[in-house]
Design an enzyme around this catalytic site. Structure first.
Site, PDB file in Angstrom:
ATOM      1  N   HIS A  95      29.656 -58.831 -14.027  1.00  0.00           N
ATOM      2  CA  HIS A  95      30.000 -57.820 -13.029  1.00  0.00           C
ATOM      3  C   HIS A  95      31.486 -57.518 -13.162  1.00  0.00           C
ATOM      4  O   HIS A  95      32.278 -58.428 -13.409  1.00  0.00           O
ATOM      5  CB  HIS A  95      29.728 -58.334 -11.605  1.00  0.00           C
ATOM      6  CG  HIS A  95      30.372 -57.471 -10.555  1.00  0.00           C
ATOM      7  ND1 HIS A  95      29.777 -56.323 -10.081  1.00  0.00           N
ATOM      8  CD2 HIS A  95      31.583 -57.550  -9.932  1.00  0.00           C
ATOM      9  CE1 HIS A  95      30.593 -55.750  -9.210  1.00  0.00           C
ATOM     10  NE2 HIS A  95      31.691 -56.466  -9.096  1.00  0.00           N
ATOM     11  N   ARG A 150      36.141 -52.783 -17.250  1.00  0.00           N
ATOM     12  CA  ARG A 150      34.889 -51.992 -17.261  1.00  0.00           C
ATOM     13  C   ARG A 150      34.560 -51.537 -18.683  1.00  0.00           C
ATOM     14  O   ARG A 150      33.398 -51.520 -19.081  1.00  0.00           O
ATOM     15  CB  ARG A 150      35.017 -50.749 -16.359  1.00  0.00           C
ATOM     16  CG  ARG A 150      35.023 -51.014 -14.877  1.00  0.00           C
ATOM     17  CD  ARG A 150      33.702 -51.403 -14.285  1.00  0.00           C
ATOM     18  NE  ARG A 150      32.699 -50.356 -14.263  1.00  0.00           N
ATOM     19  CZ  ARG A 150      31.538 -50.467 -13.605  1.00  0.00           C
ATOM     20  NH1 ARG A 150      31.242 -51.567 -12.925  1.00  0.00           N
ATOM     21  NH2 ARG A 150      30.656 -49.491 -13.633  1.00  0.00           N
ATOM     22  N   LYS A 204      27.425 -63.569 -14.563  1.00  0.00           N
ATOM     23  CA  LYS A 204      26.180 -63.691 -13.804  1.00  0.00           C
ATOM     24  C   LYS A 204      25.332 -64.850 -14.347  1.00  0.00           C
ATOM     25  O   LYS A 204      25.595 -65.362 -15.450  1.00  0.00           O
ATOM     26  CB  LYS A 204      25.425 -62.358 -13.888  1.00  0.00           C
ATOM     27  CG  LYS A 204      26.182 -61.176 -13.265  1.00  0.00           C
ATOM     28  CD  LYS A 204      25.358 -59.889 -13.334  1.00  0.00           C
ATOM     29  CE  LYS A 204      26.074 -58.711 -12.699  1.00  0.00           C
ATOM     30  NZ  LYS A 204      25.247 -57.465 -12.707  1.00  0.00           N
ATOM     31  N   PHE A 230      15.200 -51.892  -6.493  1.00  0.00           N
ATOM     32  CA  PHE A 230      15.430 -53.156  -7.202  1.00  0.00           C
ATOM     33  C   PHE A 230      16.330 -54.126  -6.417  1.00  0.00           C
ATOM     34  O   PHE A 230      16.707 -55.174  -6.936  1.00  0.00           O
ATOM     35  CB  PHE A 230      16.039 -52.881  -8.587  1.00  0.00           C
ATOM     36  CG  PHE A 230      17.302 -52.061  -8.568  1.00  0.00           C
ATOM     37  CD1 PHE A 230      18.536 -52.634  -8.311  1.00  0.00           C
ATOM     38  CD2 PHE A 230      17.249 -50.683  -8.793  1.00  0.00           C
ATOM     39  CE1 PHE A 230      19.703 -51.885  -8.297  1.00  0.00           C
ATOM     40  CE2 PHE A 230      18.412 -49.914  -8.780  1.00  0.00           C
ATOM     41  CZ  PHE A 230      19.643 -50.520  -8.520  1.00  0.00           C
TER      42      PHE A 230
HETATM   43  P1  IDP Z   1      27.743 -51.834 -12.203  1.00  0.00           P
HETATM   44  O1  IDP Z   1      27.391 -53.315 -12.173  1.00  0.00           O
HETATM   45  O2  IDP Z   1      27.855 -51.324 -13.612  1.00  0.00           O
HETATM   46  O3  IDP Z   1      28.944 -51.514 -11.357  1.00  0.00           O
HETATM   47  P2  IDP Z   1      26.059 -50.799 -10.058  1.00  0.00           P
HETATM   48  O4  IDP Z   1      25.469 -49.441  -9.962  1.00  0.00           O
HETATM   49  O5  IDP Z   1      27.166 -51.165  -9.122  1.00  0.00           O
HETATM   50  O6  IDP Z   1      26.498 -51.040 -11.582  1.00  0.00           O
HETATM   51  O7  IDP Z   1      24.853 -51.817  -9.891  1.00  0.00           O
HETATM   52  C1  IDP Z   1      25.086 -53.183  -9.645  1.00  0.00           C
HETATM   53  C2  IDP Z   1      24.082 -54.011 -10.428  1.00  0.00           C
HETATM   54  O8  IDP Z   1      22.757 -53.678 -10.000  1.00  0.00           O
HETATM   55  C3  IDP Z   1      24.060 -53.748 -11.934  1.00  0.00           C
HETATM   56  O9  IDP Z   1      25.067 -54.448 -12.647  1.00  0.00           O
HETATM   57  C4  IDP Z   1      22.679 -54.235 -12.294  1.00  0.00           C
HETATM   58  O10 IDP Z   1      22.652 -55.676 -12.324  1.00  0.00           O
HETATM   59  C5  IDP Z   1      21.857 -53.751 -11.092  1.00  0.00           C
HETATM   60  N1  IDP Z   1      21.279 -52.428 -11.317  1.00  0.00           N
HETATM   61  C6  IDP Z   1      21.905 -51.216 -11.221  1.00  0.00           C
HETATM   62  N2  IDP Z   1      21.069 -50.201 -11.490  1.00  0.00           N
HETATM   63  C7  IDP Z   1      19.869 -50.778 -11.764  1.00  0.00           C
HETATM   64  C8  IDP Z   1      18.572 -50.239 -12.107  1.00  0.00           C
HETATM   65  O11 IDP Z   1      18.365 -49.019 -12.225  1.00  0.00           O
HETATM   66  N3  IDP Z   1      17.571 -51.140 -12.320  1.00  0.00           N
HETATM   67  C9  IDP Z   1      17.762 -52.487 -12.203  1.00  0.00           C
HETATM   68  N4  IDP Z   1      18.956 -53.032 -11.878  1.00  0.00           N
HETATM   69  C10 IDP Z   1      19.998 -52.197 -11.655  1.00  0.00           C
HETATM   70 MG    MG Z   2      29.186 -51.644  -9.328  1.00  0.00          MG
END
Ligand code: IDP
Ligand code: MG
Length: 167
Positions: free
Chosen positions: A125, A91, A10, A58
């Site tokens: 990511h 992961r 990112k 967000f």
């Molecule tokens: P992941 O990236 O671990 O798969 P996801 O739930 O798919 O997590 O969320 C995608 C992205 O959204 C996260 O990597 C992060 O950048 C952002 N994100 C997720 N949850 C939050 C939050 O509660 N606050 C702020 N950003 C969040």
């Molecule tokens: Mg995700």
């Protein structure tokens, strides 16, 4: 099971010059990189990538973040990693979504932070399951960008398609 998974470095990871460190950490997985490119992320691509989060408070900041709006670097590095158990392995190396809760030895735990505005800057990511990996890889890459045939393809001609060529 042999799998493929999408990895993005990112904009925060690129701005902090973490590319080498992240690739080194990911190389511990013994997986193979079968596609890689630098992408200027459009709003459409960002919104499609994160469409499962469109109702979250967000979401707008997340879209701005992945487009590089907060880092003055409007790019991400996109890669496809391939090999045994690729999704889970990447992961695990990436660590938990919340960088403050991630294992400190994971990529997100070591290099991520939460900004004072509440944006998770978690540097990487990684697809979380096979269905998501397929959707994301097809979103970020065309078949010819990838050195292996990982999903079925078909031939198509695109007469209405406009493209830029070298002058
Ligand atoms: P992941 O990236 O671990 O798969 P996801 O739930 O798919 O997590 O969320 C995608 C992205 O959204 C996260 O990597 C992060 O950048 C952002 N994100 C997720 N949850 C939050 C939050 O509660 N606050 C702020 N950003 C969040
Ligand atoms: Mg995700």
């Amino acid at each position: 099971m042999v799998q493929q998974t999408l990895v993005l470095i990112k904009p925060d990871g690129l701005t902090k010059s973490l590319t080498g460190n992240i690739l080194t950490r990911l190389s511990e997985s013994k997986l193979e990189i079968i596609a890689a490119k630098i992408v200027k992320v459009s709003r459409e691509l960002a919104a499609e990538h994160y469409k499962h989060l469109q109702d979250k408070p967000f979401f707008d900041e997340l879209i701005q973040f992945i487009q590089g709006e907060f880092h003055g670097r409007k790019k991400v590095m996109a890669m496809v990693y391939w090999g045994e158990d690729a999704i889970k392995r990447v992961r695990t190396l990436a660590g938990a979504t919340n960088p403050e809760e991630a294992d400190p030895t994971s990529i997100r735990g070591a290099y991520g932070r939460i900004t004072s505005k509440g944006v998770y800057e978690n540097v990487i990511h990684a697809s979380s399951n096979g269905e998501e990996a397929e959707r994301e890889i097809k979103l970020w890459f065309a078949p010819d960008d990838i050195i292996m045939d990982i999903y079925p393809t078909k031939n198509a001609t695109c007469p209405q398609h406009q493209c830029r060529v070298w002058a």
